[in-house]
Structures are given as structure tokens and as C-alpha cells.
Design a protein around this motif. Structure first.
Motif, PDB file in Angstrom:
ATOM      1  N   VAL A 105       0.839  -1.193   0.000  1.00 28.32           N
ATOM      2  CA  VAL A 105       0.000   0.000   0.000  1.00 28.32           C
ATOM      3  C   VAL A 105       0.876   1.245   0.000  1.00 28.32           C
ATOM      4  O   VAL A 105       0.582   2.233  -0.666  1.00 28.32           O
ATOM      5  CB  VAL A 105      -0.943  -0.011   1.223  1.00 28.32           C
ATOM      6  N   GLN A 106       1.970   1.181   0.737  1.00 22.02           N
ATOM      7  CA  GLN A 106       2.884   2.315   0.854  1.00 22.02           C
ATOM      8  C   GLN A 106       4.291   1.782   1.081  1.00 22.02           C
ATOM      9  O   GLN A 106       4.487   0.811   1.820  1.00 22.02           O
ATOM     10  CB  GLN A 106       2.461   3.165   2.048  1.00 22.02           C
ATOM     11  N   GLY A 107       5.283   2.382   0.425  1.00 24.28           N
ATOM     12  CA  GLY A 107       6.670   2.010   0.652  1.00 24.28           C
ATOM     13  C   GLY A 107       7.158   0.848  -0.197  1.00 24.28           C
ATOM     14  O   GLY A 107       7.991   0.067   0.246  1.00 24.28           O
ATOM     15  N   PHE A 108       6.683   0.739  -1.436  1.00 26.08           N
ATOM     16  CA  PHE A 108       7.074  -0.381  -2.301  1.00 26.08           C
ATOM     17  C   PHE A 108       8.594  -0.506  -2.393  1.00 26.08           C
ATOM     18  O   PHE A 108       9.145  -1.600  -2.272  1.00 26.08           O
ATOM     19  CB  PHE A 108       6.472  -0.218  -3.701  1.00 26.08           C
ATOM     20  N   GLY A 109       9.275   0.611  -2.569  1.00 23.06           N
ATOM     21  CA  GLY A 109      10.733   0.603  -2.690  1.00 23.06           C
ATOM     22  C   GLY A 109      11.455   0.262  -1.406  1.00 23.06           C
ATOM     23  O   GLY A 109      12.660   0.002  -1.419  1.00 23.06           O
ATOM     24  N   CYS A 110      10.745   0.240  -0.303  1.00 28.55           N
ATOM     25  CA  CYS A 110      11.346  -0.066   0.998  1.00 28.55           C
ATOM     26  C   CYS A 110      11.416  -1.558   1.281  1.00 28.55           C
ATOM     27  O   CYS A 110      11.836  -1.973   2.363  1.00 28.55           O
ATOM     28  CB  CYS A 110      10.565   0.629   2.115  1.00 28.55           C
ATOM     29  N   LEU A 111      10.998  -2.381   0.314  1.00 28.79           N
ATOM     30  CA  LEU A 111      11.000  -3.834   0.511  1.00 28.79           C
ATOM     31  C   LEU A 111      12.028  -4.536  -0.362  1.00 28.79           C
ATOM     32  O   LEU A 111      11.997  -5.747  -0.518  1.00 28.79           O
ATOM     33  CB  LEU A 111       9.598  -4.396   0.235  1.00 28.79           C
ATOM     34  N   GLY A 112      12.958  -3.770  -0.923  1.00 29.91           N
ATOM     35  CA  GLY A 112      13.953  -4.343  -1.817  1.00 29.91           C
ATOM     36  C   GLY A 112      13.373  -4.534  -3.205  1.00 29.91           C
ATOM     37  O   GLY A 112      12.168  -4.432  -3.412  1.00 29.91           O
ATOM     38  N   GLU A 113      14.245  -4.809  -4.155  1.00 34.92           N
ATOM     39  CA  GLU A 113      13.819  -4.994  -5.541  1.00 34.92           C
ATOM     40  C   GLU A 113      13.434  -6.444  -5.791  1.00 34.92           C
ATOM     41  O   GLU A 113      14.183  -7.355  -5.420  1.00 34.92           O
ATOM     42  CB  GLU A 113      14.950  -4.608  -6.495  1.00 34.92           C
ATOM     43  N   PRO A 114      12.280  -6.684  -6.424  1.00 31.88           N
ATOM     44  CA  PRO A 114      11.925  -8.059  -6.768  1.00 31.88           C
ATOM     45  C   PRO A 114      12.829  -8.574  -7.891  1.00 31.88           C
ATOM     46  O   PRO A 114      13.198  -7.807  -8.782  1.00 31.88           O
ATOM     47  CB  PRO A 114      10.471  -7.945  -7.237  1.00 31.88           C
ATOM     48  N   ASP A 115      13.195  -9.842  -7.822  1.00 29.01           N
ATOM     49  CA  ASP A 115      13.984 -10.389  -8.916  1.00 29.01           C
ATOM     50  C   ASP A 115      13.047 -10.897 -10.012  1.00 29.01           C
ATOM     51  O   ASP A 115      11.825 -10.919  -9.853  1.00 29.01           O
ATOM     52  CB  ASP A 115      14.958 -11.465  -8.429  1.00 29.01           C
TER      53      ASP A 115
END
Length: 99
Positions: free
Chosen positions: A52-62
Motif C-alpha cells: 500500500v505504501q513504501g514499495f521501494g522499501c522492501l527491496g527490488e523483486p527479482d
């Protein structure tokens, strides 16, 4: 140690984890089963979340994670497999099936 906040909807439960922690640590920080982890290796889809918020705060998906999410019909860029995420900053998520 820098702590980051993960908010899990719809309950609004807030969990503090050290920066860089895998989201699988949520299991040890809350007595509730907030995220339904299965295989923990990104191959079962039990832990699909919507960020919902902070997509970039969870690392990059491979690419493997992105391909698997597409196979599950979770396209559009807001979904992740929680077992593949590491909390780098504050984020708000919702288990995809709770939406």
C-alpha cells in the motif's frame, strides 16, 4: 541498530524490525498470523501481499518473483511475495486475499 516500521492491514498492526530484516521475521514478532507464509522460498504464493505504501522499501523483486506473480495473475506492480522482501524502510502492506 535502525528499526523500520511495517504496518499490516487490515488490522493496522505495527511491527518494528531492524533494517534489512526479512518479512518472515513478522512471525516471531507477533502472536497473530499476520502473513500466511508457506514455503518461504517464493514458489507457493501463500504470502502474496499488496504494498500500500513504501514499495521501494522492501527491496527490488527479482525476475523469478515477478514471473511467478504474473503466473498468479498479480500484475500491476503493487504485489510482492512477502517471503522475498527485506524491510529497508517503513512500509504498509495488506495480505492480498484480505483486500
Amino acid at each position: 541498530m535502525t528499526l523500520k516500521k511495517l504496518t499490516v492491514l487490515p488490522s493496522g498492526t505495527e511491527i518494528l524490525l531492524p533494517a534489512g530484516s526479512p518479512l518472515t521475521e513478522v512471525e516471531y514478532e507477533s502472536p497473530d498470523r499476520l502473513i500466511p507464509f508457506g514455503c518461504r522460498s517464493g514458489s507457493c504464493g501463500a504470502c502474496v501481499i499488496e504494498v500500500v505504501q513504501g514499495f521501494g522499501c522492501l527491496g527490488e523483486p527479482d525476475l523469478d518473483e515477478l514471473d511467478f506473480l504474473e503466473d498468479l495473475g498479480r500484475t500491476g506492480g503493487s504485489h510482492r511475495l512477502a517471503c522475498q522482501c527485506r524491510l529497508q524502510g517503513d512500509a504498509t502492506i495488506c495480505v492480498a486475499d484480505d483486500i
